[in-house]
Write a protein that holds these residues in place. Structure first.
Motif, PDB file in Angstrom:
ATOM      1  N   THR A 127     -63.252 -24.547  57.953  1.00 10.20           N
ATOM      2  CA  THR A 127     -64.373 -22.928  57.393  1.00 10.20           C
ATOM      3  C   THR A 127     -65.286 -22.910  58.132  1.00 10.20           C
ATOM      4  N   GLU A 128     -65.591 -21.573  58.348  1.00 11.69           N
ATOM      5  CA  GLU A 128     -66.911 -21.457  59.591  1.00 11.69           C
ATOM      6  C   GLU A 128     -68.298 -22.009  59.345  1.00 11.69           C
ATOM      7  N   LEU A 129     -68.776 -22.282  58.541  1.00 12.64           N
ATOM      8  CA  LEU A 129     -70.233 -22.224  58.200  1.00 12.64           C
ATOM      9  C   LEU A 129     -70.421 -23.341  57.008  1.00 12.64           C
ATOM     10  N   ILE A 130     -71.767 -24.104  57.382  1.00  8.58           N
ATOM     11  CA  ILE A 130     -71.186 -25.275  56.148  1.00  8.58           C
ATOM     12  C   ILE A 130     -73.359 -24.542  55.677  1.00  8.58           C
ATOM     13  N   VAL A 131     -73.231 -24.438  54.510  1.00  8.34           N
ATOM     14  CA  VAL A 131     -75.449 -24.230  53.857  1.00  8.34           C
ATOM     15  C   VAL A 131     -75.610 -25.373  52.987  1.00  8.34           C
ATOM     16  N   GLY A 132     -76.381 -25.626  53.499  1.00  6.37           N
ATOM     17  CA  GLY A 132     -77.040 -26.748  52.632  1.00  6.37           C
ATOM     18  C   GLY A 132     -78.774 -26.971  52.386  1.00  6.37           C
ATOM     19  N   ALA A 133     -78.891 -27.846  51.994  1.00  2.33           N
ATOM     20  CA  ALA A 133     -79.724 -28.141  51.411  1.00  2.33           C
ATOM     21  C   ALA A 133     -80.932 -28.417  52.818  1.00  2.33           C
ATOM     22  N   SER A 134     -81.922 -28.492  53.002  1.00  7.98           N
ATOM     23  CA  SER A 134     -82.663 -28.868  53.454  1.00  7.98           C
ATOM     24  C   SER A 134     -82.783 -30.316  53.450  1.00  7.98           C
ATOM     25  N   SER A 135     -83.602 -30.782  52.181  1.00  8.22           N
ATOM     26  CA  SER A 135     -83.779 -31.382  52.094  1.00  8.22           C
ATOM     27  C   SER A 135     -83.062 -32.677  52.169  1.00  8.22           C
ATOM     28  N   LEU A 136     -81.333 -32.392  52.957  1.00  2.75           N
ATOM     29  CA  LEU A 136     -80.478 -33.376  53.009  1.00  2.75           C
ATOM     30  C   LEU A 136     -80.038 -33.155  54.496  1.00  2.75           C
ATOM     31  N   GLN A 137     -80.738 -32.344  55.192  1.00  3.07           N
ATOM     32  CA  GLN A 137     -79.852 -32.148  56.493  1.00  3.07           C
ATOM     33  C   GLN A 137     -80.017 -33.337  57.640  1.00  3.07           C
ATOM     34  N   GLU A 138     -80.770 -34.045  56.968  1.00  4.41           N
ATOM     35  CA  GLU A 138     -80.504 -35.571  58.589  1.00  4.41           C
ATOM     36  C   GLU A 138     -79.269 -36.401  58.170  1.00  4.41           C
ATOM     37  N   THR A 139     -78.872 -36.167  56.700  1.00  3.28           N
ATOM     38  CA  THR A 139     -77.555 -37.368  56.339  1.00  3.28           C
ATOM     39  C   THR A 139     -76.445 -36.193  56.096  1.00  3.28           C
ATOM     40  N   LEU A 140     -76.593 -34.729  56.551  1.00  2.00           N
ATOM     41  CA  LEU A 140     -75.672 -33.971  56.690  1.00  2.00           C
ATOM     42  C   LEU A 140     -75.191 -34.130  57.760  1.00  2.00           C
ATOM     43  N   ASP A 141     -75.994 -33.972  58.909  1.00  2.86           N
ATOM     44  CA  ASP A 141     -76.183 -34.096  60.451  1.00  2.86           C
ATOM     45  C   ASP A 141     -75.531 -35.086  60.829  1.00  2.86           C
ATOM     46  N   LYS A 142     -75.791 -36.461  60.468  1.00  3.67           N
ATOM     47  CA  LYS A 142     -74.889 -37.339  60.776  1.00  3.67           C
ATOM     48  C   LYS A 142     -73.222 -37.456  60.210  1.00  3.67           C
ATOM     49  N   ALA A 143     -73.387 -37.185  58.946  1.00  2.00           N
ATOM     50  CA  ALA A 143     -71.984 -36.582  59.706  1.00  2.00           C
ATOM     51  C   ALA A 143     -71.187 -35.845  59.816  1.00  2.00           C
ATOM     52  N   LEU A 144     -71.820 -34.810  60.770  1.00  2.00           N
ATOM     53  CA  LEU A 144     -70.581 -34.663  61.249  1.00  2.00           C
ATOM     54  C   LEU A 144     -70.485 -34.538  62.450  1.00  2.00           C
ATOM     55  N   VAL A 145     -71.461 -35.310  62.955  1.00  6.83           N
ATOM     56  CA  VAL A 145     -72.235 -35.287  64.861  1.00  6.83           C
ATOM     57  C   VAL A 145     -69.829 -35.917  65.028  1.00  6.83           C
ATOM     58  N   GLY A 146     -69.579 -34.870  66.286  1.00  3.75           N
ATOM     59  CA  GLY A 146     -68.469 -35.218  66.799  1.00  3.75           C
ATOM     60  C   GLY A 146     -67.682 -33.551  65.976  1.00  3.75           C
ATOM     61  N   MET A 147     -67.888 -32.762  65.176  1.00  2.00           N
ATOM     62  CA  MET A 147     -67.086 -31.663  64.183  1.00  2.00           C
ATOM     63  C   MET A 147     -67.765 -30.667  64.658  1.00  2.00           C
ATOM     64  N   ASN A 148     -66.951 -29.764  65.462  1.00  4.59           N
ATOM     65  CA  ASN A 148     -67.430 -28.525  66.085  1.00  4.59           C
ATOM     66  C   ASN A 148     -67.153 -27.262  64.430  1.00  4.59           C
ATOM     67  N   LEU A 149     -68.399 -27.922  63.119  1.00  5.24           N
ATOM     68  CA  LEU A 149     -68.375 -27.005  62.574  1.00  5.24           C
ATOM     69  C   LEU A 149     -70.520 -26.499  62.720  1.00  5.24           C
ATOM     70  N   GLN A 150     -70.777 -24.863  62.613  1.00  3.57           N
ATOM     71  CA  GLN A 150     -72.058 -24.756  62.018  1.00  3.57           C
ATOM     72  C   GLN A 150     -72.656 -25.158  60.771  1.00  3.57           C
ATOM     73  N   THR A 151     -73.981 -24.848  60.767  1.00  3.43           N
ATOM     74  CA  THR A 151     -74.735 -25.282  59.318  1.00  3.43           C
ATOM     75  C   THR A 151     -75.589 -24.248  60.243  1.00  3.43           C
ATOM     76  N   ALA A 152     -75.647 -24.119  58.560  1.00  2.00           N
ATOM     77  CA  ALA A 152     -77.988 -23.718  58.130  1.00  2.00           C
ATOM     78  C   ALA A 152     -78.389 -24.487  57.283  1.00  2.00           C
ATOM     79  N   TYR A 153     -79.332 -24.592  57.127  1.00  6.62           N
ATOM     80  CA  TYR A 153     -80.126 -25.121  56.040  1.00  6.62           C
ATOM     81  C   TYR A 153     -81.441 -24.481  55.059  1.00  6.62           C
ATOM     82  N   LEU A 154     -81.037 -24.551  54.167  1.00  2.00           N
ATOM     83  CA  LEU A 154     -82.051 -23.472  53.245  1.00  2.00           C
ATOM     84  C   LEU A 154     -83.207 -24.609  51.953  1.00  2.00           C
TER      85      LEU A 154
END
Length: 331
Positions: A127-154
């Motif tokens: 995966t080069e980009l994860i696109v997620g919902a803004s309402s779950l950004q905090e939860t997903l960001d915590k899960a992705l700590v330490g992983m080199n993955l780009q994210t964008a939230y809408l």
């Protein structure tokens, strides 16, 4: 000879004056024709089109995406998955959900629930980009700590959120033609309903959401509430009850005082609430029977598949359904 020369000069002057006057008339005529043509020019028609998306919020959301458009995208949101499908963008991973995913994406890898995606699967998809919902950004960001993955939230919670996010995706991935086609269709529906509303007094409404434990009142921050707001009706949760949370516990004493003209109930047996459960709620508390909406048979059960899940593809149906209740007194 001098006499005839004078006449000649006079005639020449008159001719020149006539030409100048004719040129001025011609210029005026050309300007008028140009103005008339401009009024018919399709470019002007396009300029008039307004999608209603806040430009500042749009630019802010678009700026969160990486500069280089990636090939391998994963989305953790059902509404965003639907948007990608409408824009002919195929992700490498989509969420696992009880809510419907476009059937064209049946063969695409499921990456787990929106709240707890499987990170191993996401990584395996390169995966080069994860696109997620803004309402779950905090939860997903915590899960992705330490992983080199780009994210964008809408944002995907309200009607306006859907239009904003759809415009961002369409613009970022270079799908403006399809994006504008769909947005123009939505705006056309808005204008059609605005015309129907002219000169009519819209009702005051209360929006009720059923859960496994209880029924709650919804304000304008909810999807259904945002639709009601767009149509211009008065949601008592906002105007009278002054609720700050999207979903608030029902206080029947306050509701009796507010006395809404209509009540919309969003209940689904799959989510622990049903029409029968709401009828039990009414039977257990006689305060419901004091409401004008109850006495006038203006309590309506709404289809959860249309109003329970935010969907850019369903906004036309959702707006039309609510408008029918508002504008047709014989319902």
């Amino acid at each position: 000879m001098k006499k005839f020369a004078g006449v000649g000069l006079l005639a020449l002057s008159l001719a020149l004056f006539g030409c100048t006057e004719q040129e001025e008339k011609s210029k005026d005529s050309v300007e008028v024709e140009s103005q008339e043509q401009a009024a018919k020019d399709p470019v002007v028609e396009t300029d008039v089109f307004k999608d209603g998306v806040d430009e500042g919020k749009f630019q802010e959301a678009l700026a969160t995406f990486p500069e280089t458009v990636p090939d391998k995208i994963v989305t953790t949101s059902v509404p965003l998955t639907e948007m990608l499908h409408l824009l002919d963008i195929v992700p490498v991973g989509v969420p696992t959900s009880t809510n419907p995913i476009p059937t064209d994406f049946d063969a695409i890898t499921r990456i787990g629930s929106p709240m707890a995606p499987d990170l191993e699967v996401i990584t395996s998809l390169q995966t080069e980009l994860i696109v997620g919902a803004s309402s779950l950004q905090e939860t997903l960001d915590k899960a992705l700590v330490g992983m080199n993955l780009q994210t964008a939230y809408l944002p995907t919670d309200s009607y306006e959120d859907l239009k904003l996010s759809f415009k961002v995706l369409g613009t970022y991935f270079g799908k403006e033609e399809k994006m504008n086609e769909i947005l123009q269709s939505i705006v056309a529906k808005e204008k059609e309903l605005e015309t129907l509303a002219q000169g009519k007094e819209l009702p005051s409404v209360m929006l009720v959401m059923g859960t496994s434990d209880s029924f709650m009142v919804m304000n304008d921050k909810s999807y259904l509430g945002s639709l009601v707001e767009r149509l211009g009706a008065d949601n008592i949760a906002q105007s009278v009850l002054k609720t700050e949370s999207t979903y608030s516990a029902i206080n029947l004493e306050e509701i009796v005082v507010a006395d809404p003209d209509m009540i919309f109930v969003l209940a689904s047996a799959d989510h622990g609430a049903s029409e029968d459960k709401f009828k039990q709620e009414v039977a257990q508390n006689s305060a419901w029977t004091q409401l004008s909406a109850y006495k006038n048979d203006k309590i309506y059960m709404l289809d959860y598949s249309t109003f329970g899940v935010t969907s850019i593809a369903n906004v036309d149906t959702a707006l039309t359904t609510i408008a029918d209740y508002f504008f047709n007194d014989n319902q």
